[in-house]
Motif scaffolding. Structure first.
Motif, PDB file in Angstrom:
ATOM      1  N   GLU A  94      38.947  52.123  29.201  1.00  0.00           N
ATOM      2  CA  GLU A  94      37.772  51.384  28.240  1.00  0.00           C
ATOM      3  C   GLU A  94      37.564  49.904  28.688  1.00  0.00           C
ATOM      4  O   GLU A  94      36.605  49.229  28.809  1.00  0.00           O
ATOM      5  N   PHE A  95      38.970  49.489  29.044  1.00  0.00           N
ATOM      6  CA  PHE A  95      39.095  47.735  29.685  1.00  0.00           C
ATOM      7  C   PHE A  95      39.499  47.736  30.647  1.00  0.00           C
ATOM      8  O   PHE A  95      40.770  48.404  30.902  1.00  0.00           O
ATOM      9  N   ILE A  96      38.986  47.019  31.790  1.00  0.00           N
ATOM     10  CA  ILE A  96      39.582  46.729  32.935  1.00  0.00           C
ATOM     11  C   ILE A  96      39.999  45.270  32.713  1.00  0.00           C
ATOM     12  O   ILE A  96      38.999  44.452  32.777  1.00  0.00           O
ATOM     13  N   VAL A  97      41.219  44.974  32.956  1.00  0.00           N
ATOM     14  CA  VAL A  97      41.500  43.497  32.732  1.00  0.00           C
ATOM     15  C   VAL A  97      41.746  43.076  34.336  1.00  0.00           C
ATOM     16  O   VAL A  97      42.687  43.866  35.080  1.00  0.00           O
ATOM     17  N   PHE A  98      40.979  42.047  34.781  1.00  0.00           N
ATOM     18  CA  PHE A  98      41.148  41.901  36.216  1.00  0.00           C
ATOM     19  C   PHE A  98      41.894  40.712  36.418  1.00  0.00           C
ATOM     20  O   PHE A  98      41.373  39.467  36.252  1.00  0.00           O
ATOM     21  N   CYS A  99      43.161  40.784  37.144  1.00  0.00           N
ATOM     22  CA  CYS A  99      43.839  39.539  37.437  1.00  0.00           C
ATOM     23  C   CYS A  99      43.591  39.089  38.816  1.00  0.00           C
ATOM     24  O   CYS A  99      43.981  39.738  39.694  1.00  0.00           O
ATOM     25  N   ASP A 114      28.996  51.197  32.048  1.00  0.00           N
ATOM     26  CA  ASP A 114      28.366  50.267  30.919  1.00  0.00           C
ATOM     27  C   ASP A 114      29.269  50.429  29.726  1.00  0.00           C
ATOM     28  O   ASP A 114      29.487  49.427  29.018  1.00  0.00           O
ATOM     29  N   ASP A 115      29.964  51.572  29.524  1.00  0.00           N
ATOM     30  CA  ASP A 115      31.085  51.635  28.531  1.00  0.00           C
ATOM     31  C   ASP A 115      32.418  50.800  28.837  1.00  0.00           C
ATOM     32  O   ASP A 115      33.126  50.669  27.923  1.00  0.00           O
ATOM     33  N   GLN A 116      32.474  50.470  29.854  1.00  0.00           N
ATOM     34  CA  GLN A 116      33.752  49.833  30.341  1.00  0.00           C
ATOM     35  C   GLN A 116      33.714  48.175  30.289  1.00  0.00           C
ATOM     36  O   GLN A 116      32.742  47.849  30.964  1.00  0.00           O
ATOM     37  N   ALA A 117      34.518  47.710  29.902  1.00  0.00           N
ATOM     38  CA  ALA A 117      34.482  46.197  29.629  1.00  0.00           C
ATOM     39  C   ALA A 117      35.716  45.436  30.755  1.00  0.00           C
ATOM     40  O   ALA A 117      36.717  45.952  30.610  1.00  0.00           O
ATOM     41  N   VAL A 118      34.769  44.899  31.661  1.00  0.00           N
ATOM     42  CA  VAL A 118      35.689  44.133  32.312  1.00  0.00           C
ATOM     43  C   VAL A 118      36.353  42.763  31.851  1.00  0.00           C
ATOM     44  O   VAL A 118      35.177  41.919  31.415  1.00  0.00           O
ATOM     45  N   VAL A 119      37.452  42.348  32.006  1.00  0.00           N
ATOM     46  CA  VAL A 119      37.936  41.193  31.377  1.00  0.00           C
ATOM     47  C   VAL A 119      38.704  40.230  32.366  1.00  0.00           C
ATOM     48  O   VAL A 119      39.643  40.779  33.068  1.00  0.00           O
ATOM     49  N   LEU A 120      38.406  38.879  32.369  1.00  0.00           N
ATOM     50  CA  LEU A 120      38.957  38.109  33.159  1.00  0.00           C
ATOM     51  C   LEU A 120      39.753  37.188  32.189  1.00  0.00           C
ATOM     52  O   LEU A 120      39.154  36.292  31.578  1.00  0.00           O
ATOM     53  N   PRO A 121      41.186  37.145  32.498  1.00  0.00           N
ATOM     54  CA  PRO A 121      41.949  36.439  31.417  1.00  0.00           C
ATOM     55  C   PRO A 121      41.702  35.014  31.621  1.00  0.00           C
ATOM     56  O   PRO A 121      41.790  34.266  30.353  1.00  0.00           O
ATOM     57  N   ASP A 122      41.085  34.417  32.589  1.00  0.00           N
ATOM     58  CA  ASP A 122      40.716  32.872  32.620  1.00  0.00           C
ATOM     59  C   ASP A 122      39.491  32.771  33.217  1.00  0.00           C
ATOM     60  O   ASP A 122      39.161  33.078  34.291  1.00  0.00           O
ATOM     61  N   MET A 349      42.992  31.366  41.541  1.00  0.00           N
ATOM     62  CA  MET A 349      43.835  32.350  41.483  1.00  0.00           C
ATOM     63  C   MET A 349      45.096  32.296  40.603  1.00  0.00           C
ATOM     64  O   MET A 349      45.441  32.962  39.592  1.00  0.00           O
ATOM     65  N   ASN A 350      45.801  31.238  40.518  1.00  0.00           N
ATOM     66  CA  ASN A 350      46.868  30.716  39.752  1.00  0.00           C
ATOM     67  C   ASN A 350      46.526  30.223  38.384  1.00  0.00           C
ATOM     68  O   ASN A 350      47.443  30.390  37.679  1.00  0.00           O
ATOM     69  N   ARG A 351      45.240  30.365  38.172  1.00  0.00           N
ATOM     70  CA  ARG A 351      45.123  29.926  36.737  1.00  0.00           C
ATOM     71  C   ARG A 351      45.553  31.155  35.754  1.00  0.00           C
ATOM     72  O   ARG A 351      45.576  30.913  34.650  1.00  0.00           O
ATOM     73  N   ILE A 352      45.213  32.371  36.203  1.00  0.00           N
ATOM     74  CA  ILE A 352      45.714  33.333  35.595  1.00  0.00           C
ATOM     75  C   ILE A 352      47.136  33.463  35.329  1.00  0.00           C
ATOM     76  O   ILE A 352      48.085  33.890  36.588  1.00  0.00           O
ATOM     77  N   ASP A 353      47.747  33.201  34.438  1.00  0.00           N
ATOM     78  CA  ASP A 353      49.181  33.355  34.286  1.00  0.00           C
ATOM     79  C   ASP A 353      49.630  34.035  33.120  1.00  0.00           C
ATOM     80  O   ASP A 353      48.695  34.660  32.526  1.00  0.00           O
ATOM     81  N   LEU A 354      50.794  33.959  32.709  1.00  0.00           N
ATOM     82  CA  LEU A 354      51.363  35.050  31.744  1.00  0.00           C
ATOM     83  C   LEU A 354      50.468  34.674  30.346  1.00  0.00           C
ATOM     84  O   LEU A 354      50.170  35.526  29.646  1.00  0.00           O
ATOM     85  N   PRO A 355      50.693  33.357  29.985  1.00  0.00           N
ATOM     86  CA  PRO A 355      49.867  33.256  28.557  1.00  0.00           C
ATOM     87  C   PRO A 355      48.517  33.625  28.601  1.00  0.00           C
ATOM     88  O   PRO A 355      48.140  34.273  27.560  1.00  0.00           O
ATOM     89  N   HIS A 356      47.668  33.347  29.812  1.00  0.00           N
ATOM     90  CA  HIS A 356      46.324  34.140  29.646  1.00  0.00           C
ATOM     91  C   HIS A 356      46.291  35.652  29.626  1.00  0.00           C
ATOM     92  O   HIS A 356      45.538  36.136  29.028  1.00  0.00           O
TER      93      HIS A 356
END
Ligand code: 13P
Ligand code: SF4
Length: 401
Positions: A94-99, A114-122, A349-356
């Motif tokens: 359902e969710f693709i989290v793209f690091c 269309d049913d899948q949501a792609v998420v960019l953590p930052d 690239m480094n903006r995606i860290d563990l908090p995000h």
């Protein structure tokens, strides 16, 4: 064994140099709500718990340049080609989290349902190279090529590191997307559309002049003189009509701020210091670096090459530092060096860290979809044509093996 690395700095050097050209406001506000503190000792446990709570509903993709703290949570890791395929092959998530960075998440949105949501953590995780070409500039360049009478014999090819709008442009104008894994086959395919590599057709290569030049000269056997650079700030890209008529490769004036730091002198210095050292670089490096190297290929290729290397062999690698450090740690029986002597992370690239990552996963658990990347329908339709042409291309080849 020697490992010449610099530990991550809290403010990567490229950020200080002002690498990012587009403000956060272009991509929306970053992290509404509470971003966990980087000093929270429970971050790893929070990420693990949120991922477990989401189960098969979430699929986490991690590009090879991501930090270790993020990569440990990726379901798959890869170069941009592999991640595009992996995203397309996971319709049940359902969710693709793209690091990774923005253009990769856009491609994932295009290749998923269309049913899948792609998420960019930052949302600020962009790419300075992709930002060097915008669709208005590309439309304008094409209009000038039409006026100069060469557009009908020109196929646009865009590197994956470009906006969805530019991929759509390529889909609409008979072109294709390529990655650093398949640039040779993509270029051959493109030239085949206009009479073959030996004919008089042209490719407009966007936005990385280095990948375009390296592939054309080293893999397709063209001359440097067959290439011209298109500067979007100058009329006719800074070329005469005659030069455009003669050119086979019209290279957009873009480059990667990370790989652009490597120099031929770095290669020469290592060869002098460590006799017999193997030089392995990414094809986003300048031509002078790639021609001096022994092996050239994508991030996935770099990993596989080190996996297959003889114990005791010496290597110097020219690509992003997170990856080089990881490769070195995975091979304590080999001597692995980093080609530059200053910090060389990809700051975006480094903006995606563990908090995000924790913030994104916990938001999903709470029923909110944060930082969703949505490409509009018409752009998707056209970009998909160019991406599907790429995915249908035959075998992959490294630039130098
Ligand atoms: P690959 O992972 O496709 O080699 O690309 C490197 C890169 O710069 C991604 O932004
Ligand atoms: Fe863009 Fe270069 Fe970073 Fe890759 S390494 S995301 S090309 S800036």
């Amino acid at each position: 064994m020697t490992q010449t690395f610099h530990e991550p700095s809290p403010t990567p050097a490229l950020m200080l140099l002002g690498e990012r050209r587009d403000p956060l406001s272009e991509r929306g506000v970053d992290c509404p709500g509470a971003l966990p503190s980087a000093s929270d000792p429970d971050l790893v446990e929070r990420a693990r718990a949120a991922k477990e709570a989401l189960g098969d509903r979430v699929f986490i993709l991690g590009h090879h340049y991501q930090r270790d703290e993020v990569i440990q949570f990726a379901d798959v890791t890869g170069d941009s080609f592999k991640l595009a395929r992996d995203a397309a092959a996971r319709p049940e998530a359902e969710f693709i989290v793209f690091c990774g960075v923005h253009f990769m998440a856009e491609s994932a949105d295009i290749l998923t349902t269309d049913d899948q949501a792609v998420v960019l953590p930052d949302m600020a995780a962009g790419c300075s190279m992709a930002d060097m070409a915008n669709i208005n500039q590309v439309d304008d360049a094409w209009a000038q090529l039409e006026e100069a009478g060469v557009a009908s014999r020109t196929v646009p090819v865009t590197y994956m590191n470009s906006t969805a709008a530019i991929k759509a442009f390529c889909g609409e104008h008979g072109g294709v997307v390529c990655t650093s894994s398949n640039a040779e086959v993509a270029l051959r395919w493109a030239f085949d559309q206009v009479g073959g590599v030996e004919g008089d057709g042209k490719v407009l290569f966007l936005p990385d002049q280095h990948l375009g030049r390296n592939t054309a000269v080293i893999q397709l056997g063209m001359e440097l003189g067959d290439c011209v650079v298109w500067d979007p700030r100058k009329p006719l890209g800074g070329n005469t009509p005659e030069a455009l008529e003669k050119a086979r490769m019209i290279l957009w004036k873009g480059h990667c701020s990370v790989h652009g730091r490597f120099r031929r002198s770095h290669v020469d210095d290592f060869r002098a210091k460590v006799p017999g050292i193997n030089v392995l670089v990414h094809p986003e490096c300048a031509h002078e670096v790639v021609t001096a190297a022994d092996y050239v290929g994508s991030t996935e290729y770099i990993i596989k090459t080190l996996d297959a290397a003889e114990p005791g062999s010496a290597w110097v690698i020219g690509t992003e530092l997170n990856l080089v450090r990881r490769v070195a740690n995975a091979h304590p029986d080999k001597e692995v060096h980093f080609l530059e002597d200053t910090v060389c992370f990809c700051s975006t690239m480094n903006r995606i860290d563990l908090p995000h990552l924790v913030w994104a996963l916990e938001s999903l658990v709470a029923g909110e979809v944060p930082n969703r990347i949505v490409v509009d329908d018409e752009t998707q339709r056209l970009a998909r044509i160019a991406l599907d042409r790429m995915l249908a291309l035959p075998a992959l080849h490294p630039a130098k093996d």
